[in-house]
Design a protein around this motif. Structure first.
Motif, PDB file in Angstrom:
ATOM      1  N   ARG A  36      -6.472 -10.489  -0.934  1.00 17.62           N
ATOM      2  CA  ARG A  36      -6.410 -10.415  -2.400  1.00 17.62           C
ATOM      3  C   ARG A  36      -4.989 -10.687  -2.899  1.00 17.62           C
ATOM      4  NH1 ARG A  36     -11.621  -9.357  -4.830  1.00 17.62           N
ATOM      5  NH2 ARG A  36     -12.910  -8.864  -3.012  1.00 17.62           N
ATOM      6  N   VAL A  37      -4.909 -11.065  -4.173  1.00 14.23           N
ATOM      7  CA  VAL A  37      -3.600 -11.227  -4.806  1.00 14.23           C
ATOM      8  C   VAL A  37      -3.035  -9.834  -5.054  1.00 14.23           C
ATOM      9  CG1 VAL A  37      -2.361 -12.097  -6.802  1.00 14.23           C
ATOM     10  CG2 VAL A  37      -4.296 -13.393  -5.881  1.00 14.23           C
ATOM     11  N   LEU A  38      -1.958  -9.488  -4.361  1.00  9.06           N
ATOM     12  CA  LEU A  38      -1.415  -8.119  -4.417  1.00  9.06           C
ATOM     13  C   LEU A  38      -0.308  -8.017  -5.457  1.00  9.06           C
ATOM     14  CD1 LEU A  38      -1.202  -7.288  -0.612  1.00  9.06           C
ATOM     15  CD2 LEU A  38      -3.027  -6.729  -2.225  1.00  9.06           C
ATOM     16  N   MET A  39      -0.325  -6.886  -6.172  1.00  6.36           N
ATOM     17  CA  MET A  39       0.733  -6.609  -7.146  1.00  6.36           C
ATOM     18  C   MET A  39       1.925  -6.012  -6.409  1.00  6.36           C
ATOM     19  SD  MET A  39      -0.915  -7.640  -9.752  1.00  6.36           S
ATOM     20  CE  MET A  39       0.203  -7.143 -11.050  1.00  6.36           C
ATOM     21  N   GLN A  40       3.116  -6.482  -6.708  1.00  7.60           N
ATOM     22  CA  GLN A  40       4.305  -5.985  -6.020  1.00  7.60           C
ATOM     23  C   GLN A  40       4.745  -4.618  -6.538  1.00  7.60           C
ATOM     24  OE1 GLN A  40       5.786  -7.416  -3.434  1.00  7.60           O
ATOM     25  NE2 GLN A  40       4.189  -8.986  -3.437  1.00  7.60           N
ATOM     26  N   ALA A  41       4.535  -4.371  -7.834  1.00  6.52           N
ATOM     27  CA  ALA A  41       4.997  -3.103  -8.414  1.00  6.52           C
ATOM     28  C   ALA A  41       3.937  -2.025  -8.271  1.00  6.52           C
ATOM     29  CB  ALA A  41       5.343  -3.296  -9.884  1.00  6.52           C
ATOM     30  N   PRO A  42       4.336  -0.752  -8.162  1.00  8.93           N
ATOM     31  CA  PRO A  42       3.349   0.336  -8.093  1.00  8.93           C
ATOM     32  C   PRO A  42       2.461   0.332  -9.335  1.00  8.93           C
ATOM     33  CG  PRO A  42       5.538   1.121  -7.511  1.00  8.93           C
ATOM     34  CD  PRO A  42       5.716  -0.249  -8.039  1.00  8.93           C
ATOM     35  N   GLN A  43       1.219   0.700  -9.121  1.00  7.93           N
ATOM     36  CA  GLN A  43       0.243   0.660 -10.196  1.00  7.93           C
ATOM     37  C   GLN A  43      -0.040   2.022 -10.817  1.00  7.93           C
ATOM     38  OE1 GLN A  43      -1.186  -2.408 -11.310  1.00  7.93           O
ATOM     39  NE2 GLN A  43       0.685  -2.897 -10.181  1.00  7.93           N
ATOM     40  N   LEU A  86       0.832  -1.206   0.000  1.00 11.31           N
ATOM     41  CA  LEU A  86       0.000   0.000   0.000  1.00 11.31           C
ATOM     42  C   LEU A  86       0.866   1.255   0.000  1.00 11.31           C
ATOM     43  CD1 LEU A  86      -2.865  -1.015   2.477  1.00 11.31           C
ATOM     44  CD2 LEU A  86      -2.913  -0.980  -0.020  1.00 11.31           C
ATOM     45  N   ARG A  87       2.010   1.196   0.663  1.00 12.28           N
ATOM     46  CA  ARG A  87       2.882   2.376   0.670  1.00 12.28           C
ATOM     47  C   ARG A  87       3.407   2.656  -0.734  1.00 12.28           C
ATOM     48  NH1 ARG A  87       4.728   0.331   5.680  1.00 12.28           N
ATOM     49  NH2 ARG A  87       6.488  -0.705   4.632  1.00 12.28           N
ATOM     50  N   THR A  88       3.729   1.586  -1.479  1.00  9.17           N
ATOM     51  CA  THR A  88       4.219   1.809  -2.849  1.00  9.17           C
ATOM     52  C   THR A  88       3.137   2.417  -3.732  1.00  9.17           C
ATOM     53  OG1 THR A  88       3.596  -0.403  -3.593  1.00  9.17           O
ATOM     54  CG2 THR A  88       5.783  -0.148  -2.627  1.00  9.17           C
ATOM     55  N   LEU A  89       1.883   2.210  -3.376  1.00  9.47           N
ATOM     56  CA  LEU A  89       0.767   2.752  -4.161  1.00  9.47           C
ATOM     57  C   LEU A  89       0.287   4.092  -3.621  1.00  9.47           C
ATOM     58  CD1 LEU A  89      -1.302  -0.554  -4.557  1.00  9.47           C
ATOM     59  CD2 LEU A  89       0.188   0.508  -6.244  1.00  9.47           C
ATOM     60  N   GLY A  90       0.862   4.499  -2.504  1.00  3.43           N
ATOM     61  CA  GLY A  90       0.435   5.763  -1.914  1.00  3.43           C
ATOM     62  C   GLY A  90      -0.944   5.686  -1.307  1.00  3.43           C
ATOM     63  N   LEU A  91      -1.340   4.530  -0.824  1.00  6.89           N
ATOM     64  CA  LEU A  91      -2.677   4.350  -0.246  1.00  6.89           C
ATOM     65  C   LEU A  91      -2.579   4.241   1.271  1.00  6.89           C
ATOM     66  CD1 LEU A  91      -4.150   1.732  -2.758  1.00  6.89           C
ATOM     67  CD2 LEU A  91      -4.619   4.196  -2.673  1.00  6.89           C
ATOM     68  N   ASP A  92      -3.612   4.757   1.911  1.00  6.95           N
ATOM     69  CA  ASP A  92      -3.698   4.738   3.374  1.00  6.95           C
ATOM     70  C   ASP A  92      -4.381   3.438   3.797  1.00  6.95           C
ATOM     71  OD1 ASP A  92      -3.934   5.111   6.054  1.00  6.95           O
ATOM     72  OD2 ASP A  92      -5.346   6.796   5.928  1.00  6.95           O
ATOM     73  N   HIS A 131     -19.428  -5.341   2.727  1.00  5.73           N
ATOM     74  CA  HIS A 131     -18.829  -5.249   4.057  1.00  5.73           C
ATOM     75  C   HIS A 131     -17.895  -4.051   4.119  1.00  5.73           C
ATOM     76  CE1 HIS A 131     -20.345  -9.234   5.128  1.00  5.73           C
ATOM     77  NE2 HIS A 131     -19.916  -9.654   3.940  1.00  5.73           N
ATOM     78  N   THR A 132     -17.856  -3.410   5.281  1.00  3.84           N
ATOM     79  CA  THR A 132     -16.975  -2.259   5.487  1.00  3.84           C
ATOM     80  C   THR A 132     -15.793  -2.685   6.349  1.00  3.84           C
ATOM     81  OG1 THR A 132     -18.833  -0.704   5.332  1.00  3.84           O
ATOM     82  CG2 THR A 132     -16.806   0.088   6.384  1.00  3.84           C
ATOM     83  N   SER A 133     -14.588  -2.352   5.906  1.00  2.00           N
ATOM     84  CA  SER A 133     -13.389  -2.681   6.664  1.00  2.00           C
ATOM     85  C   SER A 133     -12.311  -1.691   6.287  1.00  2.00           C
ATOM     86  CB  SER A 133     -12.937  -4.110   6.362  1.00  2.00           C
ATOM     87  OG  SER A 133     -12.535  -4.217   5.010  1.00  2.00           O
ATOM     88  N   THR A 134     -11.178  -1.810   6.946  1.00  2.58           N
ATOM     89  CA  THR A 134     -10.060  -0.965   6.545  1.00  2.58           C
ATOM     90  C   THR A 134      -9.486  -1.504   5.248  1.00  2.58           C
ATOM     91  OG1 THR A 134      -8.451  -2.276   7.770  1.00  2.58           O
ATOM     92  CG2 THR A 134      -9.527  -0.474   8.960  1.00  2.58           C
ATOM     93  N   LEU A 135      -8.788  -0.644   4.523  1.00  5.06           N
ATOM     94  CA  LEU A 135      -8.203  -1.042   3.243  1.00  5.06           C
ATOM     95  C   LEU A 135      -7.185  -2.165   3.435  1.00  5.06           C
ATOM     96  CD1 LEU A 135      -7.761  -0.676   0.228  1.00  5.06           C
ATOM     97  CD2 LEU A 135      -6.182   1.207   0.756  1.00  5.06           C
ATOM     98  N   ARG A 136      -6.367  -2.068   4.467  1.00  4.79           N
ATOM     99  CA  ARG A 136      -5.332  -3.084   4.678  1.00  4.79           C
ATOM    100  C   ARG A 136      -5.959  -4.452   4.982  1.00  4.79           C
ATOM    101  NH1 ARG A 136      -3.187  -2.907  10.486  1.00  4.79           N
ATOM    102  NH2 ARG A 136      -1.092  -3.086   9.587  1.00  4.79           N
ATOM    103  N   GLU A 137      -7.083  -4.483   5.724  1.00  5.44           N
ATOM    104  CA  GLU A 137      -7.743  -5.745   6.026  1.00  5.44           C
ATOM    105  C   GLU A 137      -8.368  -6.350   4.771  1.00  5.44           C
ATOM    106  OE1 GLU A 137     -10.479  -4.628   9.020  1.00  5.44           O
ATOM    107  OE2 GLU A 137      -9.031  -4.772  10.661  1.00  5.44           O
ATOM    108  N   ALA A 138      -8.982  -5.508   3.941  1.00  8.73           N
ATOM    109  CA  ALA A 138      -9.584  -5.999   2.708  1.00  8.73           C
ATOM    110  C   ALA A 138      -8.516  -6.482   1.732  1.00  8.73           C
ATOM    111  CB  ALA A 138     -10.439  -4.903   2.074  1.00  8.73           C
TER     112      ALA A 138
END
Length: 834
Positions: free
Chosen positions: A611-618, A584-590, A600-607
């Motif tokens: 998921r399958v996360l991309m390693q490179a910035p998007q 998330l830091r590489t994407l600039g997301l909180d 469902h409502t949750s924090t971004l990091r929990e959601a």
């Protein structure tokens, strides 16, 4: 076959005749201390024993009788005087119990109606005749024969392989729960009681059947006194008593007179001296002349043969008094235990019925097709049970449209079956990288290897596989190519299912709807959605091992989850939050911002953790965090063999922590072994794996595995232990004994108890030559053949490459190709390999 028939008879008679035996046990236990209870309820009876203890002398018989008779006009049939007070003294006049008079032998005072006597009379009537006269006597006698059958058949059915270990016979494992604890009580306590039940049944039969009593007399030589001619006529009680009182200790002991009913008949006297060293029913028998008191015949207990003593002691043996107070206590407790066997037997029966209903519920009951109407053939080849379940769903959809259906495993299908079929649906799994499921190997070798013209056959194929393998759905492809080569016609293109591909199943459903003209409920691979479990315990099993840490993971169900040994747990893994935060830091997301996804409502990091996360910035490839999440696929589920059974109350897994080339922990193993905190929630669901379940007949198991494959084998052993099925063989391989002796204490305990009849372990990194589990099996080939000949089943759990392949080669080398394939067809060779 014999054992199976014997088992069926044992449980059937147990839940029928067992009802009567439980009642006989209760009533028999109630009668065990009848005399003591009557004394407690009736103080005058207790006073008789007190006078005896004071050394008083009871009244003479000729003095007692006038006081006892009173105004009775009925003839006296029997007079019993017990000066010790242990038993009631009673004068029995003709006319039944209403004309019996109880009295004090020291004063001649009549006692009237005794408190509790009516109750014990009723209990005795139920015990002997079920309060139903001669008919009830026949029923109780027949049930006594059944009791002998229960004792002997139960001994045979539970005979352990390690019969020389006394703990196997006599020690109840109080740590067991559920069905296994019931079985332990039923079998172990039954072993304790077996001699007692044989004794009380074989003695009790002498009151139920005259043929048995006469035969027993002839067998043991316990004949009664022969009739004797009598010179004088009328009874002179004073002369009879004078003869009896000459016997030492009789006046202060026990006298029971059976008076003559007519002229020429003798007086039968049964007496016991107060000084007799024998049991309380050791009676001297005399036949007296009623007029003179002369002894016509005598049979003192001390002078009797062993057979005569045994026969005359039937009641003492039956009640346990032959062995004193301890014997009476044992017989009373054994009689009460009949209720225990009745209850535990019923509970085991109901549990077995419930399990059978659960198995049947997994299938749809199909109406047999009319003999003159061609049926659709639905055939399946399944390794874990999913293809089988989908086949039954498919058959149900066809039948709901009014089409006749026949469901068969592919192993039972041959060329002749296919030539006689017009339309067929195949639901076929591929095992590993293109292999046939174990159960379908015979079909592949015998059917696919030969030509078989099928110009009349129309078919459709549902293929189950895993795209991570190069030969995805390889077995289904080979079957499809063979069918085409024989002239069969595909109704529509093959539908391939990759893992949890619900879209592919929906396509199959739609194609069937077009064929049948009727829509049905959509098919799913899973009976239940993901459920919430709690990670309640995590234990490192192999500290210091060369092969990576292995953890025992305990998950407690938070809902009504159910499973059995052999099943698989699907776990929904999640990334560690440190990794999520880095992405998330590489994407600039909180990561602490809130998002709404799938309702469902949750924090971004929990959601994002699921998921399958991309390693490179998007960059700017998404309009919002929600849009970014929606384009990411969910993490694939991970499968783990369950190392526990339902009676344990929790699912236990054995997970090896793996790392990739960059040192990052594996997705599933990292989630369970590192990232999840204790008492945190885990999403998971049970997948039925019927191809690795234990057989219902409780056959001995040869369990073979390596590494974390101990999980599936341990689950089977724990379930077998709870069910009371002992005598198995475990062959297990790992690296180093010092570090990798997984579940060593438990395995050694099972070996000592006879649950494991044989335990072989190979540690490949110990010593100069590397020895693997398949090497152990080859070395024990003679023992392997013997176990297989005796009906044992083979279960293999662990890595496909190396271990499972090597074991399969050894089995075919030792047993032969045909024998191994027959084992697979019979469900006696089962694998859970990966």
């Amino acid at each position: 076959m014999f054992k199976s028939v014997l088992f069926q008879l044992h449980w059937f008679l147990g839940i029928t005749a067992g009802t009567v035996l439980a009642l006989m046990g209760l009533t028999g236990a109630s009668l065990s201390f009848e005399d003591e209870l009557l004394r407690a309820l009736n103080p005058p009876l207790a006073n008789v024993a007190a006078q005896h203890a004071q050394g008083r002398t009871p009244l003479a018989l000729d003095e007692l009788l006038p006081r006892v008779s009173g105004n009775s006009s009925s003839p006296l049939q029997r007079l019993r005087v017990d000066a010790t007070g242990k038993r009631t003294s009673v004068a029995r006049f003709e006319g039944g119990r209403d004309h019996w008079i109880y009295f004090d032998p020291y004063t001649g005072q009549t006692l009237g109606t005794l408190r509790g006597q009516a109750f014990f009379d009723l209990v005795e009537d139920i015990h002997r005749h079920l309060a139903a006269g001669r008919t009830g006597q026949l029923v109780t006698g027949t049930c006594a024969i059944f009791l002998v059958f229960f004792a002997l058949s139960g001994l045979y059915l539970r005979w352990p392989r390690r019969w020389w270990h006394w703990r196997t016979w006599l020690v109840v494992d109080w740590n067991l729960r559920g069905r296994s604890f019931l079985w332990s009580l039923h079998s172990i306590v039954g072993t304790w009681m077996l001699p007692v039940y044989l004794l009380i049944a074989l003695t009790g039969l002498s009151w139920s059947f005259e043929w048995y009593s006469n035969g027993l007399q002839r067998l043991i030589g316990g004949a009664r006194l022969a009739p004797a001619a009598v010179a004088s006529g009328s009874l002179d009680l004073s002369r009879v008593q004078a003869q009896l009182y000459q016997l030492p200790g009789v006046r202060h002991g026990f006298i029971d007179l059976r008076l003559p009913r007519g002229e020429g008949q003798a007086v039968d006297a049964r007496v016991r001296s107060i000084d007799s060293p024998h049991h309380d029913r050791a009676i001297d028998v005399l036949r007296l002349d009623p007029g003179t008191g002369a002894v016509l015949a005598a049979q003192p207990y001390a002078d009797a043969t062993a057979g005569q003593k045994l026969y005359s002691s039937m009641f003492a043996l039956h009640s346990g008094s032959f062995f004193g107070l301890a014997g009476r206590m044992v017989v009373m407790l054994s009689s009460l235990a009949m209720v225990l066997f009745f209850v535990t037997g019923w509970m085991l029966y109901l549990d077995r019925r419930r399990k059978k209903r659960a198995i049947v519920a997994t299938r749809q009951h199909l109406v047999p097709a009319p003999a003159d109407e061609p049926a659709w053939l639905v055939s399946f080849a399944s390794q874990s049970g999913q293809a089988e379940r989908l086949a039954w769903h498919t058959a149900a959809q066809l039948q709901s449209a009014g089409l006749p259906v026949q469901v068969q495993p592919l192993a039972q299908v041959d060329g002749r079956t296919l030539q006689g079929t017009a339309r067929a649906l195949f639901v076929l799994s591929t095992f590993g990288d293109g292999d046939a499921p174990d159960s379908a190997r015979v079909f592949e070798r015998k059917v696919l290897a030969q030509a078989c013209a099928l110009p009349r056959l129309d078919y459709a194929m549902l293929a189950l596989g895993d795209r991570q393998y190069a030969r995805f759905c390889g077995f289904a492809r080979r079957v499809e190519a063979w069918l085409g080569g024989q002239g069969a016609t595909a109704l529509f293109p093959s539908v391939d299912v990759d893992g949890d591909d619900g879209a592919a199943l929906q396509l199959w459903h739609q194609q069937l709807a077009q064929l049948t003209g009727r829509a049905a409920e959509p098919l799913t691979l899973h009976d239940t959605p993901l459920q919430t479990w709690t990670l309640s315990k995590r234990t490192l099993l192999n500290a210091g091992s060369q092969g990576g840490a292995i953890w025992q993971i305990t998950l407690t169900p938070g809902s009504d989850a159910t499973w059995q040994a052999g099943d698989i747990l699907h776990v929904a893994p999640r990334h560690g939050l440190a990794h999520v935060d880095a992405v998330l830091r590489t994407l600039g997301l909180d990561g602490h911002s809130h998002v709404q996804l799938d309702g469902h409502t949750s924090t971004l990091r929990e959601a994002a953790a699921g998921r399958v996360l991309m390693q490179a910035p998007q960059g700017t490839g998404f309009a919002s965090p929600e849009a970014w999440l929606q384009q990411l696929p969910r993490l694939p589920l991970r499968e783990y063999s369950i190392a526990s059974c339902r009676a344990d109350g929790a699912v236990e897994l054995v997970v090896r922590l793996t790392h990739d080339a960059h040192g990052q922990a594996g997705l599933g193993s990292g989630w369970l072994c590192l990232h999840t905190a204790l008492h945190s929630k885990v999403s998971a669901r049970v997948r039925r794996n019927r191809g690795f379940h234990r057989r219902d007949d409780g056959a001995a198991m040869i369990l073979i595995g390596n590494g974390t494959g101990i999980a599936g084998l341990r689950g089977l052993l724990r379930e077998a232990e709870h069910a009371g099925h002992r005598g198995h063989w475990l062959l297990f391989g790992e690296r180093q004994q010092a570090h990798d002796a997984l579940f060593d204490d438990e395995l050694r305990r099972w070996e000592a108890q006879g649950h494991l009849l044989r335990l072989d372990r190979a540690y490949s990194r110990d010593g100069g030559n590397r020895v693997y589990v398949q090497d152990l099996l080859r070395t024990a080939s003679a023992e392997l053949r013997r176990w297989i000949a005796e009906g044992a089943c083979v279960y293999v759990c662990g890595s496909l490459q190396g271990m499972a392949q090597g074991v399969d080669e050894v089995l075919r080398e030792c047993l032969g190709e045909d024998a191994v394939e027959q084992l697979q067809a019979d469900g006696r060779y089962r694998r859970d390999v990966y």
